[in-house]
Design a protein around this motif. Structure first.
Motif, short mmCIF file in Angstrom:
data_model
loop_
_atom_site.label_atom_id
_atom_site.label_comp_id
_atom_site.label_asym_id
_atom_site.label_seq_id
_atom_site.Cartn_x
_atom_site.Cartn_y
_atom_site.Cartn_z
N ASP A 40 0.82 -1.22 0.00
CA ASP A 40 0.00 0.00 0.00
C ASP A 40 0.85 1.27 0.00
O ASP A 40 0.61 2.19 0.79
CB ASP A 40 -0.96 -0.02 1.20
N HIS A 42 0.81 3.48 -2.26
CA HIS A 42 -0.14 4.53 -2.65
C HIS A 42 0.50 5.82 -3.17
O HIS A 42 0.14 6.92 -2.73
CB HIS A 42 -1.09 4.84 -1.46
N ASP A 85 -1.54 -2.27 -4.15
CA ASP A 85 -1.98 -0.88 -3.92
C ASP A 85 -0.78 0.07 -4.00
O ASP A 85 -0.52 0.88 -3.11
CB ASP A 85 -2.76 -0.69 -2.61
N HIS A 256 -3.56 -4.17 2.05
CA HIS A 256 -4.97 -3.80 1.94
C HIS A 256 -5.54 -3.16 3.21
O HIS A 256 -6.22 -2.15 3.13
CB HIS A 256 -5.83 -4.99 1.51
N HIS A 258 -3.85 -1.84 5.68
CA HIS A 258 -2.96 -0.81 6.20
C HIS A 258 -2.63 -1.06 7.67
O HIS A 258 -2.63 -0.15 8.50
CB HIS A 258 -3.56 0.60 6.01
#
Ligand SMILES: [Zn+2]
Length: 311
Positions: A40, A42, A85, A256, A258
Motif C-alpha cells: 500500500d 499509494h 496498492d 490492503h 494498512h
C-alpha cells in the motif's frame, strides 16, 4: 559389457539400494534468505510532511532506496517484494497514472509485486500502460514480475500476459516460490475498471499452487503476496484465516488493511509455522523477514518493521 546389459545391471543395483537411477541424490537445501517488503505505498514518492501524527517525516522512495541498498550490501540472498496498492493517494498518481510508481520499483530492484484494488483505479488499460512504461524503462534491473493466482485474466489477455500465477527464484542452497492473491472486486473496483478480470476464491486458488510449489517444484520456502487484508473479522477471506485454509505457506506478506505490525504474527502449522506480516502503508516502513534453512528443514524465521527514516 554391452550398453543394454550395463543399463539393466545398473537398474537392478539402483532398485536394490533404493538410490536414484541416474546421478547422486540432490544435496538437501541449506541457506539463508531475507525478504524485504512494502504494501500500500499509494504513490507516496516523497516522505510524509509534518502534521501526519506518528508517521510525520517518515517514508519516501529515495530513502527506501538507500535503506534497501544498505541491506543489500550487508546481506546475502534477498528478495524485494510488494503486496499491492501501489497506485492512488497523491498528485503523482493523478499526473503519471502509476507509470512513475512502477518505474521507481524497477529502479529499486523489486523482484515481484501483486495487484491491489486501487491498482485498477484507472481501469485495465492504464494498468497495462503503467506496466509497459516500466518494461520500456532503460535500466540494468530487470522489470519486476507480477504474481496473482486468483484472478481469471482470460477476458483481459494484455494484463494476463503480464501477471503469472507464481514465480520460482533460485538462490545458493535454496529455492523460493512466490505467488499472490487479490481482494474481491465487489464494492471496491467499479465493474468497468476490472473488465475481463474475474475474482475467484483465494483459498481455493492458492491450494493447488502451494501444493505444486511444494511437491513438484520442491521449493524450500513458499511466500504469498496477499492483498486480502490482515483481519476481515469473518466477513471476507483474510491473512489470519489463510494458514488454516491453505497449509504449506511459510510467509504471508500482506496489504490492503494498512495494518501496522511491529513483528510478524506467527501461526503454528502441523509442520512448522506461517509468518504473517504487514507494515502499514505509504512506504513509511520496510518489512524484513529472515529465514534460515539447514539440511532441507526451516530452522529459524524472524522479522521486524524497519522505519524509513532520513539520513
Ligand atoms: Zn491500500
Amino acid at each position: 559389457m554391452k550398453r543394454r546389459d550395463f543399463i539393466a545391471a545398473l537398474g537392478t543395483a539402483a532398485v536394490a539400494s533404493h538410490l536414484p537411477l541416474w546421478g547422486a541424490p540432490e544435496a538437501p537445501s541449506s541457506g539463508r534468505i531475507t525478504l524485504l517488503h512494502t504494501n500500500d505505498t499509494h504513490s507516496h514518492i516523497e516522505p510524509f510532511g509534518p502534521g501526519n501524527g506518528p508517521i510525520s517525516g517518515l517514508g519516501g522512495v529515495a530513502r527506501r532506496a538507500t535503506l534497501v541498498r544498505q541491506l543489500r550490501q550487508q546481506l546475502g540472498s534477498l528478495l524485494l517484494l510488494d503486496a499491492g496498492d501501489t497506485f492512488q493517494g497523491t498528485p503523482y498518481f493523478n499526473r503519471y497514472k502509476g507509470r512513475l510508481d512502477y518505474q521507481l520499483m524497477r529502479m529499486l530492484g523489486y523482484d515481484a509485486g501483486t495487484l491491489g484494488n486501487h491498482d485498477f483505479d484507472n481501469g485495465v488499460g492504464p494498468l497495462v500502460e503503467a506496466m509497459e512504461a516500466m518494461e520500456e524503462l532503460k535500466h540494468s534491473n530487470p522489470p519486476l514480475a507480477f504474481v496473482n493466482c486468483n484472478f481469471d485474466f482470460r477476458g483481459a489477455p494484455a494484463l494476463g500476459g503480464r501477471v503469472r500465477p507464481y514465480l520460482i527464484r533460485n538462490f545458493p542452497g535454496l529455492r523460493v516460490g512466490i505467488t499472490g492473491v487479490g481482494v474481491d472486486f465487489t464494492g471496491l473496483v467499479a465493474p468497468k475498471n476490472h473488465e475481463g478480470v474475474i475474482w475467484k476464491d483465494p483459498y481455493a486458488s492458492l491450494g493447488p499452487v502451494v501444493a505444486r510449489l511444494r511437491e513438484v517444484d520442491k521449493v524450500d520456502l513458499v511466500v504469498v503476496l496477499s492483498h486480502l487484508g490482515y483481519d476481515m473479522k469473518g466477513f471476507a477471506p483474510d491473512d489470519l484465516q489463510l494458514p488454516g485454509r491453505v497449509p504449506g505457506i511459510d510467509a504471508i506478506i500482506g496489504g490492503h488493511s494498512h495494518t501496522f505490525l511491529n513483528a510478524p504474527t506467527r501461526v503454528p502449522q502441523a509442520k512448522g509455522e506461517t509468518l504473517i506480516f504487514q507494515v502499514g502503508y505509504g512506504g513509511v516502513n520496510l518489512g524484513r523477514l529472515d529465514f534460515a534453512i539447514a539440511r532441507g528443514t526451516l530452522k529459524s524465521a524472524s522479522g521486524a518493521s524497519l522505519p524509513v527514516l532520513g539520513a
